[in-house]
Scaffold this motif. Sequence first.
Motif, mmCIF file in Angstrom:
data_model
loop_
_atom_site.group_PDB
_atom_site.id
_atom_site.type_symbol
_atom_site.label_atom_id
_atom_site.label_comp_id
_atom_site.label_asym_id
_atom_site.label_seq_id
_atom_site.Cartn_x
_atom_site.Cartn_y
_atom_site.Cartn_z
ATOM 1 N N PHE A 1 -16.159 44.513 21.283
ATOM 2 C CA PHE A 1 -15.325 45.704 21.439
ATOM 3 C C PHE A 1 -13.884 45.432 21.024
ATOM 4 N N ASP A 2 -13.292 46.399 20.376
ATOM 5 C CA ASP A 2 -11.831 46.468 20.267
ATOM 6 C C ASP A 2 -11.314 46.910 21.631
ATOM 7 N N LEU A 3 -10.022 46.726 21.871
ATOM 8 C CA LEU A 3 -9.448 47.138 23.156
ATOM 9 C C LEU A 3 -8.736 48.490 23.060
ATOM 10 N N GLY A 4 -7.586 48.526 22.402
ATOM 11 C CA GLY A 4 -6.788 49.748 22.342
ATOM 12 C C GLY A 4 -7.444 50.850 21.546
ATOM 13 N N GLY A 5 -7.585 52.023 22.156
ATOM 14 C CA GLY A 5 -8.221 53.147 21.484
ATOM 15 C C GLY A 5 -9.721 53.165 21.627
ATOM 16 N N VAL A 6 -10.268 52.121 22.232
ATOM 17 C CA VAL A 6 -11.714 52.038 22.469
ATOM 18 C C VAL A 6 -11.989 51.924 23.964
ATOM 19 N N ILE A 7 -11.395 50.945 24.598
ATOM 20 C CA ILE A 7 -11.535 50.769 26.047
ATOM 21 C C ILE A 7 -10.271 51.276 26.764
ATOM 22 N N LEU A 8 -9.135 50.829 26.283
ATOM 23 C CA LEU A 8 -7.844 51.207 26.858
ATOM 24 C C LEU A 8 -7.245 52.355 26.060
ATOM 25 N N ASN A 9 -6.847 53.418 26.727
ATOM 26 C CA ASN A 9 -6.190 54.526 26.031
ATOM 27 C C ASN A 9 -4.796 54.105 25.576
ATOM 28 N N ILE A 10 -4.457 54.468 24.343
ATOM 29 C CA ILE A 10 -3.137 54.156 23.809
ATOM 30 C C ILE A 10 -2.598 55.363 23.054
ATOM 31 N N ASP A 11 -1.300 55.365 22.807
ATOM 32 C CA ASP A 11 -0.657 56.434 22.048
ATOM 33 C C ASP A 11 0.349 55.792 21.100
ATOM 34 N N TYR A 12 0.012 55.761 19.809
ATOM 35 C CA TYR A 12 0.868 55.115 18.816
ATOM 36 C C TYR A 12 2.210 55.813 18.651
ATOM 37 N N ASN A 13 2.317 57.062 19.080
ATOM 38 C CA ASN A 13 3.565 57.808 18.923
ATOM 39 C C ASN A 13 4.585 57.494 20.012
ATOM 40 N N LEU B 1 -1.588 53.185 27.729
ATOM 41 C CA LEU B 1 -1.761 54.247 28.712
ATOM 42 C C LEU B 1 -2.670 53.773 29.851
ATOM 43 N N ASP B 2 -3.823 54.401 30.021
ATOM 44 C CA ASP B 2 -4.679 54.093 31.163
ATOM 45 C C ASP B 2 -6.029 53.541 30.713
ATOM 46 N N LEU B 3 -6.773 53.037 31.691
ATOM 47 C CA LEU B 3 -8.113 52.518 31.448
ATOM 48 C C LEU B 3 -9.060 53.247 32.398
ATOM 49 N N PRO B 4 -9.755 54.273 31.900
ATOM 50 C CA PRO B 4 -10.598 55.115 32.762
ATOM 51 C C PRO B 4 -11.716 54.335 33.457
ATOM 52 N N ALA B 5 -11.924 54.648 34.715
ATOM 53 C CA ALA B 5 -12.966 53.981 35.504
ATOM 54 C C ALA B 5 -14.351 54.187 34.893
ATOM 55 N N GLU B 6 -14.572 55.343 34.252
ATOM 56 C CA GLU B 6 -15.878 55.636 33.653
ATOM 57 C C GLU B 6 -16.228 54.622 32.560
ATOM 58 N N ASN C 1 -6.348 42.956 18.438
ATOM 59 C CA ASN C 1 -5.049 42.664 17.847
ATOM 60 C C ASN C 1 -4.000 43.038 18.891
ATOM 61 N N THR C 2 -3.389 42.033 19.481
ATOM 62 C CA THR C 2 -2.428 42.315 20.540
ATOM 63 C C THR C 2 -1.374 41.217 20.569
ATOM 64 N N ASN C 3 -0.581 41.189 21.611
ATOM 65 C CA ASN C 3 0.548 40.267 21.677
ATOM 66 C C ASN C 3 0.858 39.952 23.136
ATOM 67 N N GLU C 4 1.690 38.940 23.356
ATOM 68 C CA GLU C 4 1.928 38.486 24.729
ATOM 69 C C GLU C 4 2.585 39.552 25.596
ATOM 70 N N ILE C 5 3.386 40.436 25.002
ATOM 71 C CA ILE C 5 4.053 41.486 25.781
ATOM 72 C C ILE C 5 3.026 42.478 26.307
ATOM 73 N N HIS C 6 2.154 42.950 25.425
ATOM 74 C CA HIS C 6 1.137 43.912 25.838
ATOM 75 C C HIS C 6 0.109 43.288 26.770
ATOM 76 N N VAL C 7 -0.252 42.043 26.516
ATOM 77 C CA VAL C 7 -1.238 41.376 27.379
ATOM 78 C C VAL C 7 -0.706 41.246 28.804
ATOM 79 N N ASP C 8 0.543 40.828 28.937
ATOM 80 C CA ASP C 8 1.144 40.730 30.272
ATOM 81 C C ASP C 8 1.081 42.069 30.994
ATOM 82 N N TYR C 9 1.346 43.138 30.247
ATOM 83 C CA TYR C 9 1.394 44.472 30.845
ATOM 84 C C TYR C 9 0.011 44.950 31.257
ATOM 85 N N PHE C 10 -0.966 44.911 30.326
ATOM 86 C CA PHE C 10 -2.251 45.527 30.662
ATOM 87 C C PHE C 10 -3.086 44.657 31.601
ATOM 88 N N GLU C 11 -2.905 43.333 31.566
ATOM 89 C CA GLU C 11 -3.617 42.508 32.537
ATOM 90 C C GLU C 11 -3.094 42.778 33.946
#
Length: 207
Positions: A9-21, A87-92, A111-121
């Motif tokens: 699985f990819d993470l952002g846009g597949v499991i974790l909701n994200i908004d590029y804007n 954004l969020d990670l839906p329980a469903e 494809n991620t980075n240490e800043i985002h990993v710290d945040y979403f973990e």
Amino acid sequence: MQNISAIIFDLGGVILNIDYNKPAEQFKKLGLENFSELYSKAQQNGLFDNLETGKINKRQFCESLRNISGKWLSDKQIIDAWNSLLLDLPAERMELLFKLKKKFKLYLLSNTNEIHVDYFENYIEKQYGSFIFKEIFTKYYYSHQLGYRKPDKVCFEYVLHKNNLNPQETLFIDDSLQHIEGAKSCGIITRHLANGEDIITVFDTLL
């Protein structure tokens, strides 16, 4: 799905909701008007490639964005604006992954980075009481730790080789077409999530 034994699985846009804007909106408030030209879903400035492949760290990233903006921005202002992408990670979806885990070996390739990993973990631990990716995925791979990123072929070959996966029995799911093409070049079965499609509806038909 009869031939599938593993799913990547990819993470952002597949499991974790994200908004590029969102980051562009937040950075514009900080005076960086052209952020969307530096970073988008389709392409990104070399600064972000370097962050996502671990060539630069959080401090160097913040310093570079300060130089680009020509404004004095604190590390916190930059990090908060950059994390607004997440954004969020839906329980469903978590429930779906636990169901899939009973039938398939599950992997994460992001494809991620240490800043985002710290945040979403940290987000996941607060939301679910623990970092439940450890329970769901056999292995999870972050580009800044691997040193290369999708759609590079070596990225997929690494995951296949490290886990003795047969590409013809491995399904890869991503919302970026260029990443899907990279996986296809390794012989991996792919499923492109397009136009906001959700993995829940995908597996309603595939399971």
